[in-house]
Scaffold this motif. Structure first.
Motif, mmCIF file in Angstrom:
data_model
loop_
_atom_site.group_PDB
_atom_site.id
_atom_site.type_symbol
_atom_site.label_atom_id
_atom_site.label_comp_id
_atom_site.label_asym_id
_atom_site.label_seq_id
_atom_site.Cartn_x
_atom_site.Cartn_y
_atom_site.Cartn_z
ATOM 1 N N SER A 6 0.830 -1.198 0.000
ATOM 2 C CA SER A 6 0.000 0.000 0.000
ATOM 3 C C SER A 6 0.871 1.257 0.000
ATOM 4 O O SER A 6 2.053 1.222 0.323
ATOM 5 N N TYR A 7 0.253 2.351 -0.326
ATOM 6 C CA TYR A 7 0.922 3.637 -0.465
ATOM 7 C C TYR A 7 1.663 4.045 0.809
ATOM 8 O O TYR A 7 1.159 3.883 1.903
ATOM 9 N N ASN A 8 2.854 4.555 0.658
ATOM 10 C CA ASN A 8 3.621 5.191 1.728
ATOM 11 C C ASN A 8 4.144 4.248 2.808
ATOM 12 O O ASN A 8 4.477 4.696 3.897
ATOM 13 N N GLN A 9 4.250 2.954 2.550
ATOM 14 C CA GLN A 9 4.707 2.015 3.570
ATOM 15 C C GLN A 9 6.144 2.281 4.012
ATOM 16 O O GLN A 9 6.480 2.107 5.163
ATOM 17 N N LYS A 10 6.981 2.716 3.079
ATOM 18 C CA LYS A 10 8.373 2.972 3.439
ATOM 19 C C LYS A 10 8.506 4.160 4.379
ATOM 20 O O LYS A 10 9.464 4.244 5.141
ATOM 21 N N ALA A 11 7.569 5.056 4.359
ATOM 22 C CA ALA A 11 7.612 6.235 5.223
ATOM 23 C C ALA A 11 6.949 5.975 6.579
ATOM 24 O O ALA A 11 7.035 6.809 7.473
ATOM 25 N N LYS A 12 6.327 4.817 6.732
ATOM 26 C CA LYS A 12 5.557 4.529 7.960
ATOM 27 C C LYS A 12 6.386 4.703 9.223
ATOM 28 O O LYS A 12 5.970 5.384 10.153
ATOM 29 N N ILE A 13 7.565 4.140 9.263
ATOM 30 C CA ILE A 13 8.362 4.215 10.485
ATOM 31 C C ILE A 13 8.826 5.644 10.760
ATOM 32 O O ILE A 13 8.946 6.060 11.908
ATOM 33 N N LEU A 14 9.030 6.426 9.705
ATOM 34 C CA LEU A 14 9.406 7.825 9.889
ATOM 35 C C LEU A 14 8.250 8.631 10.473
ATOM 36 O O LEU A 14 8.442 9.469 11.365
ATOM 37 N N TYR A 15 7.048 8.382 9.975
ATOM 38 C CA TYR A 15 5.873 9.037 10.547
ATOM 39 C C TYR A 15 5.664 8.594 12.002
ATOM 40 O O TYR A 15 5.312 9.400 12.855
ATOM 41 N N LEU A 16 5.885 7.322 12.258
ATOM 42 C CA LEU A 16 5.736 6.810 13.624
ATOM 43 C C LEU A 16 6.741 7.488 14.562
ATOM 44 O O LEU A 16 6.390 7.870 15.679
ATOM 45 N N GLU A 17 7.964 7.659 14.079
ATOM 46 C CA GLU A 17 8.978 8.354 14.889
ATOM 47 C C GLU A 17 8.520 9.780 15.200
ATOM 48 O O GLU A 17 8.619 10.247 16.341
ATOM 49 N N GLU A 21 7.691 11.540 18.865
ATOM 50 C CA GLU A 21 8.364 12.778 19.300
ATOM 51 C C GLU A 21 7.359 13.778 19.869
ATOM 52 O O GLU A 21 7.726 14.636 20.664
ATOM 53 N N GLN A 22 6.093 13.683 19.477
ATOM 54 C CA GLN A 22 5.062 14.615 19.935
ATOM 55 C C GLN A 22 4.380 14.155 21.223
ATOM 56 O O GLN A 22 3.552 14.868 21.761
ATOM 57 N N THR A 23 4.733 12.971 21.722
ATOM 58 C CA THR A 23 4.082 12.443 22.917
ATOM 59 C C THR A 23 4.863 12.816 24.176
ATOM 60 O O THR A 23 6.037 13.169 24.117
ATOM 61 N N THR A 24 4.177 12.730 25.285
ATOM 62 C CA THR A 24 4.803 12.851 26.607
ATOM 63 C C THR A 24 4.146 11.800 27.497
ATOM 64 O O THR A 24 3.158 11.171 27.112
ATOM 65 N N ASP A 26 2.395 12.429 29.943
ATOM 66 C CA ASP A 26 1.040 12.921 30.226
ATOM 67 C C ASP A 26 0.140 12.904 28.993
ATOM 68 O O ASP A 26 -1.071 13.008 29.117
ATOM 69 N N ARG A 27 0.747 12.798 27.792
ATOM 70 C CA ARG A 27 -0.022 12.774 26.551
ATOM 71 C C ARG A 27 0.429 11.614 25.667
ATOM 72 O O ARG A 27 1.026 11.811 24.614
ATOM 73 N N PRO A 28 0.123 10.373 26.090
ATOM 74 C CA PRO A 28 0.505 9.217 25.266
ATOM 75 C C PRO A 28 -0.484 9.023 24.118
ATOM 76 O O PRO A 28 -1.552 9.641 24.094
ATOM 77 N N LEU A 29 -0.107 8.168 23.180
ATOM 78 C CA LEU A 29 -0.988 7.811 22.068
ATOM 79 C C LEU A 29 -1.393 6.346 22.211
ATOM 80 O O LEU A 29 -0.540 5.483 22.389
ATOM 81 N N SER A 30 -2.685 6.091 22.095
ATOM 82 C CA SER A 30 -3.159 4.705 22.107
ATOM 83 C C SER A 30 -2.839 4.076 20.750
ATOM 84 O O SER A 30 -2.552 4.782 19.776
ATOM 85 N N MET A 31 -2.907 2.770 20.680
ATOM 86 C CA MET A 31 -2.657 2.093 19.413
ATOM 87 C C MET A 31 -3.670 2.553 18.364
ATOM 88 O O MET A 31 -3.315 2.776 17.210
ATOM 89 N N TYR A 74 1.271 4.834 24.271
ATOM 90 C CA TYR A 74 2.703 4.873 24.012
ATOM 91 C C TYR A 74 3.200 6.313 24.089
ATOM 92 O O TYR A 74 2.517 7.229 23.645
ATOM 93 N N TYR A 75 4.386 6.483 24.670
ATOM 94 C CA TYR A 75 4.957 7.821 24.770
ATOM 95 C C TYR A 75 6.477 7.724 24.791
ATOM 96 O O TYR A 75 7.050 6.671 25.089
ATOM 97 N N LEU A 76 7.112 8.831 24.478
ATOM 98 C CA LEU A 76 8.564 8.910 24.481
ATOM 99 C C LEU A 76 9.003 9.409 25.849
ATOM 100 O O LEU A 76 8.608 10.492 26.281
ATOM 101 N N ASN A 77 9.812 8.614 26.531
ATOM 102 C CA ASN A 77 10.320 8.984 27.843
ATOM 103 C C ASN A 77 11.594 9.798 27.641
ATOM 104 O O ASN A 77 12.620 9.265 27.259
ATOM 105 N N ARG A 78 11.507 11.075 27.897
ATOM 106 C CA ARG A 78 12.657 11.957 27.698
ATOM 107 C C ARG A 78 13.515 12.076 28.950
ATOM 108 O O ARG A 78 14.614 12.609 28.906
#
Length: 182
Positions: A6-17, A21-24, A26-31, A74-78
């Protein structure tokens, strides 16, 4: 292993990264939120591929954590980067992403257990050859790698779900090597 076409699969991990980066904490993202945000970019993904991609990002050095519960995700622990941890030391996690595991260990692994979890770890002798230890640790690739390095000397006893997750992790690695001849 077949990859989705499907379209844009190679960019998936970059978008996920970028999403991580936008999570904390206090502001995690659910699956579901992750899948929805990727879909907005025209990327179709399944949960399993996202789990694999999150593991890849962790291997790359991102400290991605998971918190259970109604407001979890899911969140990025800084606060503490994985690359800053001493290589021979497993940090015991105190946040909600960690699990309390009961490990059955052979007596000959005591020094390694103490080296990884600290000298203060409480051990309970089970029989002449084995002891039990309870640790609170994040179940991630680093922990699984350490556990695999212990071979048959350390086993996850409880919770059973944790042992199943570790087994599935090992099966995934075995699948990656399937079909390789001598």
């Amino acid at each position: 292993m077949k990859m989705s076409k499907s379209y844009n699969q190679k960019a998936k991990i970059l978008y996920l990264e970028k999403l991580m980066e936008q999570t904390t904490q206090d502001r995690p993202l659910s699956m579901q939120e992750i899948l929805s945000k990727l879909a907005e970019k025209g990327i179709k993904a399944e949960r399993k591929s996202i789990y694999d991609d999150l593991d890849t990002l962790r291997d790359f050095g991102m400290q991605i954590c998971f918190r259970r519960g109604k407001d979890g995700g899911y969140y990025l622990n800084r606060a503490e980067k994985a690359s800053e941890l001493p290589e021979n030391e497993m940090k015991l996690c105190q946040d909600n992403s960690s699990k309390e595991l009961k490990l059955l260990c052979h007596n000959n692994s005591l020094s390694e257990i103490q080296r990884m979890f600290g000298q203060e770890i409480q051990c309970k002798q089970k029989n002449d050859d084995e002891f039990l230890v309870t640790v609170k640790v994040e179940q991630d690739c680093r922990f699984y790698g350490w556990l695999a390095s212990m071979g048959r000397n350390v086993h996850i006893c409880k919770p059973k779900k944790a042992a199943v997750m570790y087994r599935d992790y090992l099966k995934g690695i075995a699948r990656d090597y399937k079909g390789i001849d001598k």
